[in-house]
Every structure is written in structure tokens, then in C-alpha cells.
Design a protein around this motif. Sequence first.
Motif, PDB file in Angstrom:
ATOM      1  N   ALA A   1     -39.488  37.721  -8.317  1.00  0.00           N
ATOM      2  CA  ALA A   1     -39.923  36.840  -7.725  1.00  0.00           C
ATOM      3  C   ALA A   1     -39.434  35.461  -7.615  1.00  0.00           C
ATOM      4  CB  ALA A   1     -41.235  36.576  -8.474  1.00  0.00           C
TER       5      ALA A   1
ATOM      6  N   VAL B   1     -39.439  31.529  -6.233  1.00  0.00           N
ATOM      7  CA  VAL B   1     -40.241  30.446  -5.529  1.00  0.00           C
ATOM      8  C   VAL B   1     -39.324  29.228  -5.237  1.00  0.00           C
ATOM      9  CG1 VAL B   1     -42.095  28.541  -6.044  1.00  0.00           C
ATOM     10  CG2 VAL B   1     -42.375  30.987  -7.001  1.00  0.00           C
TER      11      VAL B   1
ATOM     12  N   ALA C   1     -47.641  34.999 -10.684  1.00  0.00           N
ATOM     13  CA  ALA C   1     -46.245  35.809 -10.763  1.00  0.00           C
ATOM     14  C   ALA C   1     -46.198  36.409 -12.061  1.00  0.00           C
ATOM     15  CB  ALA C   1     -45.060  35.257 -10.109  1.00  0.00           C
TER      16      ALA C   1
ATOM     17  N   GLY D   1     -39.051  38.805  -3.788  1.00  0.00           N
ATOM     18  CA  GLY D   1     -40.431  38.685  -3.536  1.00  0.00           C
ATOM     19  C   GLY D   1     -40.640  36.873  -3.289  1.00  0.00           C
ATOM     20  N   ASN D   2     -40.319  36.431  -2.249  1.00  0.00           N
ATOM     21  CA  ASN D   2     -40.491  35.253  -2.001  1.00  0.00           C
ATOM     22  C   ASN D   2     -41.808  34.399  -1.977  1.00  0.00           C
ATOM     23  OD1 ASN D   2     -39.715  32.890   0.863  1.00  0.00           O
ATOM     24  ND2 ASN D   2     -39.661  32.414  -1.081  1.00  0.00           N
ATOM     25  N   ILE D   3     -42.273  33.846  -2.760  1.00  0.00           N
ATOM     26  CA  ILE D   3     -43.569  33.367  -2.930  1.00  0.00           C
ATOM     27  C   ILE D   3     -43.516  31.963  -2.508  1.00  0.00           C
ATOM     28  CG2 ILE D   3     -45.624  33.125  -4.654  1.00  0.00           C
ATOM     29  CD1 ILE D   3     -44.657  35.447  -6.353  1.00  0.00           C
ATOM     30  N   GLN D   4     -44.425  31.590  -1.602  1.00  0.00           N
ATOM     31  CA  GLN D   4     -44.747  30.161  -1.455  1.00  0.00           C
ATOM     32  C   GLN D   4     -45.328  29.255  -2.593  1.00  0.00           C
ATOM     33  OE1 GLN D   4     -43.803  29.188   1.538  1.00  0.00           O
ATOM     34  NE2 GLN D   4     -44.681  27.361   2.282  1.00  0.00           N
TER      35      GLN D   4
ATOM     36  N   LEU E   1     -50.203  40.693  -5.937  1.00  0.00           N
ATOM     37  CA  LEU E   1     -48.875  40.762  -6.125  1.00  0.00           C
ATOM     38  C   LEU E   1     -48.684  42.166  -6.596  1.00  0.00           C
ATOM     39  CD1 LEU E   1     -47.989  37.327  -7.437  1.00  0.00           C
ATOM     40  CD2 LEU E   1     -47.423  38.091  -5.247  1.00  0.00           C
TER      41      LEU E   1
ATOM     42  N   SER F   1     -47.516  38.591   3.844  1.00  0.00           N
ATOM     43  CA  SER F   1     -48.676  38.343   3.926  1.00  0.00           C
ATOM     44  C   SER F   1     -49.299  37.956   5.257  1.00  0.00           C
ATOM     45  CB  SER F   1     -48.909  37.244   2.888  1.00  0.00           C
ATOM     46  OG  SER F   1     -48.434  36.027   2.991  1.00  0.00           O
TER      47      SER F   1
ATOM     48  N   SER G   1     -47.842  32.916   2.501  1.00  0.00           N
ATOM     49  CA  SER G   1     -48.230  33.263   1.333  1.00  0.00           C
ATOM     50  C   SER G   1     -46.780  33.753   0.473  1.00  0.00           C
ATOM     51  CB  SER G   1     -49.214  33.772   0.684  1.00  0.00           C
ATOM     52  OG  SER G   1     -50.256  32.971   0.797  1.00  0.00           O
ATOM     53  N   PHE G   2     -46.249  34.912   1.047  1.00  0.00           N
ATOM     54  CA  PHE G   2     -45.288  35.622   0.404  1.00  0.00           C
ATOM     55  C   PHE G   2     -44.305  36.366   1.653  1.00  0.00           C
ATOM     56  CE2 PHE G   2     -49.046  38.070  -0.770  1.00  0.00           C
ATOM     57  CZ  PHE G   2     -48.817  39.114   0.074  1.00  0.00           C
TER      58      PHE G   2
END
Length: 402
Positions: free
Chosen positions: A12, A14, A44, A105-108, A119, A136, A180-181
Motif C-alpha cells: 500500500a 499513500v 490499510a 496499491g496507491n491509496i488516496q 481493500l 475505484s 480513492s485507490f
Amino acid sequence: MAEGGNWGHLSALVLARGGSKGIPLKNIKELAGRPLIGWVLRAAVDCGGFDSVWVSTDNDEIAAVALQFGAKVHHRCPEVSKDTTSSLETIQEFLISHPEVDIVGNIQATSPCLHPDTLKRVIEMIRKDGYDSVFSVVRHHLFRWSDVKRTGEETKPENFNPARRPRRQDWSGELYENGSFYFATKELIRQGKLQGGKVAYYEMNPEHSVDIDIDIDWPIAEQRVKRYGYYGKGDPKVVKLLVCNLDGCLTDGRVYVNQNHELMSYSLRDLDGIQMLQRKHVEVRFLSERKISAALLDTLKLPCRVETKVSNKRSLVERWMAELGLSSWEQVAYMGCGYSDVECLKLAGTGGVPADACVEAKMTDNFVCKCNGGGGAIQEFAEHIEQSKESRKRKFGNEKQP
């Protein structure tokens, strides 16, 4: 890689740059009592499906918050810390430093209503269903019209017939990326793509689809996250401390004065509510901005601590939290009625206001009692706290709460 799935190292990531034109240090600004980035990091970490959780930043304050919430820190280079740097470039720079990572997993950071269950499902799509990229989306039922560039030019409908406007229940709507991701394999990212290969979307619930870009987004997000946000394993949003504004909540806000004495009154129903919570091991305390004489407080015979002449309510509540060993505002219930209560109402995990509270206090999206201050509002709020506790027990089981 096993057949039918991607089983490499999944991280993950961010992205949290220190500079923000819209809101300075937005990523660690407090939202409902927690740094903004903390909401997604907790989701996450708690989902348990990532091999590592990282924050890419150029800012030491953000790095400290990331560590606090269980993430590792990647100190990005200045070349990818500019206003003009794209997310893709920043992810590519991260992968150069971390060759062990196979899937990102690029999460905003600005999507605070993200939940671990979401997730987990996306990770299954990558691991078991063999998708190379998953992003997403959220469903909207919006009628689109063509953009008019010149005066006199006619606009035209783009996704519906005005003569046969569909009802919402007869139209499935359209899917829009909500940012979001974005999950993608290292191979795709190296090619300059976040979407490609065997690609799929994950449709998020509308209530969980929240994004913060500019100042006016903040109060809306704060209301949404208090209602729909993820509060941690075992639901730590269990009340250990109730703090009430004495003036306007316990009393009706009026003071009766004669030449020698000042008098106040309150409802015995509220006293019942206080004692009910105390029997349930909830600490109850009152505060007041006014200076109230010790003699008057003695005549009220309240079975709890009262502090008067309070100039900074948040500071006092946080001091009480420290005394009681409470680590988070999520374990605090706060009842207020005036403008000076608004900050604490926004921070508290559970908030309530009497029916006759000021408009700004009501707009904090907390429980609004049917009773006025001094007329049973505290008892009503106490019953709401207990009902919420029983509801959480049914949801989370009888595990020991933190």
C-alpha cells in the motif's frame, strides 16, 4: 506468480506531499479528531492484506504521523515533490528504491471513509482473480450536456433523451473514477500506466466515496467520516467519558438572581441519565465558561466533577482524557449547545446537542435531542449512548473493547 493470480509483494502506498496549494499540510490536518492521512493508514494496516504499508513524503511532520499510524516512510526525492509532478512519476520513483515490490496499491490520502473490507476485496481481485489493475469508482445518476464554447451555440444531451427522462430507479447510472485507490502491477507502472492488462473496477458505496480538495470540502467530509468512517478494530468508538456543558444542557441556560443569591435548576430526569451511565462505568463531567460559586455548586448536589470558568474547552477535555488514560477523542461523548462547543462536538466520537442548541452546534451532524436543555436532554443523550453501545455489541460481538 501462481496461475490465475498475482502473488508478489503487494505494498500500500499513500502519496503525501508537504506542499498543498488548497489546504496547507492538508494530509495531517485534523479531521474528526484524527490526522487526515491517519484514516486511510488505519484502514490499510488493519485490512491485513498488504505485505507493507508506505507513505511517500517530503515532509518530516507527515513522516512522523505516518510512523505513528504503523506505516513505513519513503523519503521521496525533490524531483518528484513539485506541484507539476504526477502521481505516476512519484510511484515510479518509489519502485526504483524498493525493487522488492511487485504490486502497488496507491491509496488516496484524502479518502477518509475507506474501509478495510473494501481493500480486502480489491486484494482478492488482484491475488485470486488475476487482475493486473483495479481502480475505484462510484455510481452517479447525472444527466450530462455538451459543453458550449461559443455564444449562440446549442447544447445537446449526451447520455439521455430529454423527451424520455428516465426515473432514477429505471436507470443504472454511470460509473466515475473517484480516485480513492489505483492498484497496478510493477510492469504496468514501468510502462507509464495505472490501468491496463487485465483491468477491473471496484464500485464503492456512495457514502464511502469522499474526497477533500479545497476548504469547502472539509466540513462535509468531517460530517461524513463521523457517520461512515472506519474507527479501528473492535470499534474503539465506545464511550468512556461524557462531558457536558452545564449551561444550556444541564440547565435551560437561565440564571435566577436576587439581591443575595444566584439560583439554577435542572431536571431530575437528567440526574437519572447521569447515574445510569455511571453504573455502566462511564465517567461523567461538566464544564462551564462562567464563574460559579462553590456554594451554588454544592446546592446542585451533582454526583460528578464540575469545572467552571473554562476558557479553553478542548484543552480541558484533553487534560481529563489524559487523567483517565484515554488515547482518543473517539472514546469521548460531548454534549454542547453553544458556539464555544462546536470544536469539541466535531472532535468527539459521539456528540449530542439539545433541541434548542444554536444552529452551528446542530450543524456538526451530531445527535439532536427532542428535549431542550434543562428539560431532559442529557437523559435522552445518555440513552442514545447506551443504545449505540448495545448496537455495537451486536455488530462486533462481546469482545473486550480497547
